[in-house]
Design a protein around this motif. Sequence first.
Motif, PDB file in Angstrom:
ATOM      1  N   TYR A 193       0.886  -1.068   0.183  1.00  0.00           N
ATOM      2  CA  TYR A 193       0.092  -0.236  -0.358  1.00  0.00           C
ATOM      3  C   TYR A 193       0.634   1.464  -0.404  1.00  0.00           C
ATOM      4  N   ASP A 194       0.420   2.664  -0.599  1.00  0.00           N
ATOM      5  CA  ASP A 194       0.910   3.631  -0.710  1.00  0.00           C
ATOM      6  C   ASP A 194       2.240   3.650  -1.292  1.00  0.00           C
ATOM      7  N   GLY A 195       2.550   2.865  -1.921  1.00  0.00           N
ATOM      8  CA  GLY A 195       3.829   2.471  -2.825  1.00  0.00           C
ATOM      9  C   GLY A 195       4.763   1.757  -1.839  1.00  0.00           C
ATOM     10  N   GLN A 196       4.668   1.327  -0.778  1.00  0.00           N
ATOM     11  CA  GLN A 196       5.797   0.311  -0.684  1.00  0.00           C
ATOM     12  C   GLN A 196       5.699  -1.276  -0.720  1.00  0.00           C
ATOM     13  N   ILE A 197       6.559  -2.042  -1.448  1.00  0.00           N
ATOM     14  CA  ILE A 197       6.530  -2.948  -2.270  1.00  0.00           C
ATOM     15  C   ILE A 197       6.608  -3.835  -1.352  1.00  0.00           C
ATOM     16  N   ASN A 198       6.064  -5.257  -1.947  1.00  0.00           N
ATOM     17  CA  ASN A 198       5.677  -6.400  -1.686  1.00  0.00           C
ATOM     18  C   ASN A 198       6.944  -7.137  -1.227  1.00  0.00           C
ATOM     19  N   PRO A 199       7.477  -7.026  -0.237  1.00  0.00           N
ATOM     20  CA  PRO A 199       8.515  -7.787   0.067  1.00  0.00           C
ATOM     21  C   PRO A 199       8.678  -9.381  -0.477  1.00  0.00           C
ATOM     22  N   THR A 200       7.695 -10.063  -1.079  1.00  0.00           N
ATOM     23  CA  THR A 200       8.031 -11.160  -0.971  1.00  0.00           C
ATOM     24  C   THR A 200       8.209 -11.158  -3.075  1.00  0.00           C
ATOM     25  N   PHE A 201       7.466 -10.057  -3.198  1.00  0.00           N
ATOM     26  CA  PHE A 201       7.212  -9.994  -4.942  1.00  0.00           C
ATOM     27  C   PHE A 201       8.636 -10.494  -5.839  1.00  0.00           C
ATOM     28  N   GLN A 202       8.299 -10.847  -6.990  1.00  0.00           N
ATOM     29  CA  GLN A 202       9.221 -11.643  -7.920  1.00  0.00           C
ATOM     30  C   GLN A 202       8.326 -11.576  -9.687  1.00  0.00           C
ATOM     31  N   PRO A 203       8.549 -10.502 -10.356  1.00  0.00           N
ATOM     32  CA  PRO A 203       8.418 -11.249 -11.806  1.00  0.00           C
ATOM     33  C   PRO A 203       8.629 -13.049 -12.078  1.00  0.00           C
ATOM     34  N   GLY A 204       7.554 -12.925 -13.263  1.00  0.00           N
ATOM     35  CA  GLY A 204       7.178 -14.415 -12.890  1.00  0.00           C
ATOM     36  C   GLY A 204       6.610 -15.273 -12.932  1.00  0.00           C
ATOM     37  N   ASP A 205       6.129 -17.022 -13.110  1.00  0.00           N
ATOM     38  CA  ASP A 205       5.006 -17.406 -12.951  1.00  0.00           C
ATOM     39  C   ASP A 205       4.835 -17.662 -11.359  1.00  0.00           C
ATOM     40  N   PHE A 206       3.420 -18.286 -10.685  1.00  0.00           N
ATOM     41  CA  PHE A 206       2.908 -18.155  -9.116  1.00  0.00           C
ATOM     42  C   PHE A 206       1.718 -18.731  -9.849  1.00  0.00           C
ATOM     43  N   ARG A 207       1.654 -19.293  -8.576  1.00  0.00           N
ATOM     44  CA  ARG A 207       0.547 -20.280  -8.905  1.00  0.00           C
ATOM     45  C   ARG A 207      -0.573 -20.213  -6.786  1.00  0.00           C
ATOM     46  N   LEU A 208      -1.329 -19.891  -6.729  1.00  0.00           N
ATOM     47  CA  LEU A 208      -1.935 -19.650  -5.992  1.00  0.00           C
ATOM     48  C   LEU A 208      -3.185 -20.998  -5.171  1.00  0.00           C
ATOM     49  N   GLN A 209      -2.885 -21.898  -5.016  1.00  0.00           N
ATOM     50  CA  GLN A 209      -4.253 -22.536  -4.849  1.00  0.00           C
ATOM     51  C   GLN A 209      -5.112 -22.355  -3.586  1.00  0.00           C
ATOM     52  N   ILE A 210      -6.579 -22.076  -4.088  1.00  0.00           N
ATOM     53  CA  ILE A 210      -7.967 -22.021  -3.000  1.00  0.00           C
ATOM     54  C   ILE A 210      -9.201 -22.822  -3.085  1.00  0.00           C
ATOM     55  N   SER A 211      -8.922 -23.705  -1.678  1.00  0.00           N
ATOM     56  CA  SER A 211     -10.128 -24.559  -1.847  1.00  0.00           C
ATOM     57  C   SER A 211     -11.268 -23.960  -1.509  1.00  0.00           C
ATOM     58  N   THR A 212     -11.667 -23.222  -0.294  1.00  0.00           N
ATOM     59  CA  THR A 212     -12.435 -22.876   0.143  1.00  0.00           C
ATOM     60  C   THR A 212     -12.168 -21.845   0.767  1.00  0.00           C
ATOM     61  N   ILE A 213     -13.855 -20.681   0.847  1.00  0.00           N
ATOM     62  CA  ILE A 213     -13.727 -18.928   1.105  1.00  0.00           C
ATOM     63  C   ILE A 213     -14.859 -19.217   2.705  1.00  0.00           C
ATOM     64  N   GLY A 214     -14.271 -19.062   3.296  1.00  0.00           N
ATOM     65  CA  GLY A 214     -15.176 -18.922   4.471  1.00  0.00           C
ATOM     66  C   GLY A 214     -15.813 -17.902   5.216  1.00  0.00           C
ATOM     67  N   THR A 215     -15.974 -18.008   6.609  1.00  0.00           N
ATOM     68  CA  THR A 215     -16.291 -17.170   7.921  1.00  0.00           C
ATOM     69  C   THR A 215     -16.229 -17.577   8.823  1.00  0.00           C
ATOM     70  N   TYR A 216     -15.820 -17.575   9.604  1.00  0.00           N
ATOM     71  CA  TYR A 216     -15.292 -17.711  11.482  1.00  0.00           C
ATOM     72  C   TYR A 216     -16.020 -16.921  12.061  1.00  0.00           C
ATOM     73  N   THR A 217     -16.760 -16.918  13.570  1.00  0.00           N
ATOM     74  CA  THR A 217     -17.488 -16.175  14.400  1.00  0.00           C
ATOM     75  C   THR A 217     -16.202 -16.379  15.814  1.00  0.00           C
ATOM     76  N   ASP A 218     -15.513 -15.746  16.100  1.00  0.00           N
ATOM     77  CA  ASP A 218     -14.890 -15.809  17.273  1.00  0.00           C
ATOM     78  C   ASP A 218     -16.203 -15.969  18.581  1.00  0.00           C
ATOM     79  N   ALA A 219     -15.842 -17.406  19.258  1.00  0.00           N
ATOM     80  CA  ALA A 219     -17.041 -17.159  20.666  1.00  0.00           C
ATOM     81  C   ALA A 219     -16.981 -16.001  21.761  1.00  0.00           C
ATOM     82  N   PRO A 220     -17.786 -15.979  22.147  1.00  0.00           N
ATOM     83  CA  PRO A 220     -17.998 -14.534  23.031  1.00  0.00           C
ATOM     84  C   PRO A 220     -17.430 -14.951  24.322  1.00  0.00           C
ATOM     85  N   PHE A 221     -17.034 -14.180  25.336  1.00  0.00           N
ATOM     86  CA  PHE A 221     -16.252 -14.817  26.583  1.00  0.00           C
ATOM     87  C   PHE A 221     -17.780 -15.270  27.670  1.00  0.00           C
ATOM     88  N   PRO A 222     -17.870 -16.338  27.718  1.00  0.00           N
ATOM     89  CA  PRO A 222     -18.803 -16.982  28.822  1.00  0.00           C
ATOM     90  C   PRO A 222     -19.411 -15.359  30.053  1.00  0.00           C
TER      91      PRO A 222
END
Length: 224
Positions: A193-222
């Motif tokens: 963000y704001d011009g800062q460089i992604n420290p892991t970025f390298q030009p070339g091939d990439f791959r990210l495999q995604i199985s599911t996208i979901g939600t979660y809910t933190d249980a409230p403190f008793p």
Amino acid sequence: MQFPDVGRLWQTVTYFEALPLVACLQRTLGHNPPPATVMPQGEIMMDLSQPTGVDLWGALDDVVMGGMSRSSLVADPAGARFEGMVTTQNNGGFASVRTRNLEPPLDLSGTTGLTLRVRGDGKRYKLLVRDSSSWDSLAYGAQFDTQPATWITVKIPFADLVPVFRAKTVPSAPPMVLTQVISLQLMLSKFAYDGQINPTFQPGDFRLQISTIGTYTDAPFPTL
């Protein structure tokens, strides 16, 4: 300097109906792509091991600003593969896939955040969420790291999402409207963000495999 790929640019704006005139023409000619069909809401919102989950997404690469990167979301029974090639040629430097506007929008109120089950390549990626149907609108983003060839579960609290517009933070933006989540986007970018460089970025091939996208809910403190 190479010329931008006009064919891919046209494919992008027509798929996402990015230009009002294009969207109107498509509807008039009966060539409008079908609206996105959202999977049943719950702990898992999108199962990207299924073709119906992949069909929601289209490539949105730096070709829209003259760049030469290219990507796609490829169906895979183990989880869809966001893959391609990213380059900084022609002042580019990002590749992404984004859903068409979800109809109806997702109501994620009452949940704490999003979870992604992913297997990456060691690079840092972004998740962008929008609560507006406009093409070029404010997004709420988070960065997440991956481990090479290893499945991990990424948890992104809504409270940690950063309001951004074209990779620039917008501190004055209101909180995201959780009752009206319109689209999701996954991105590999040279920039954080704001011009800062992604420290892991390298030009070339990439791959990210995604199985599911979901939600979660933190249980409230008793209550004692």
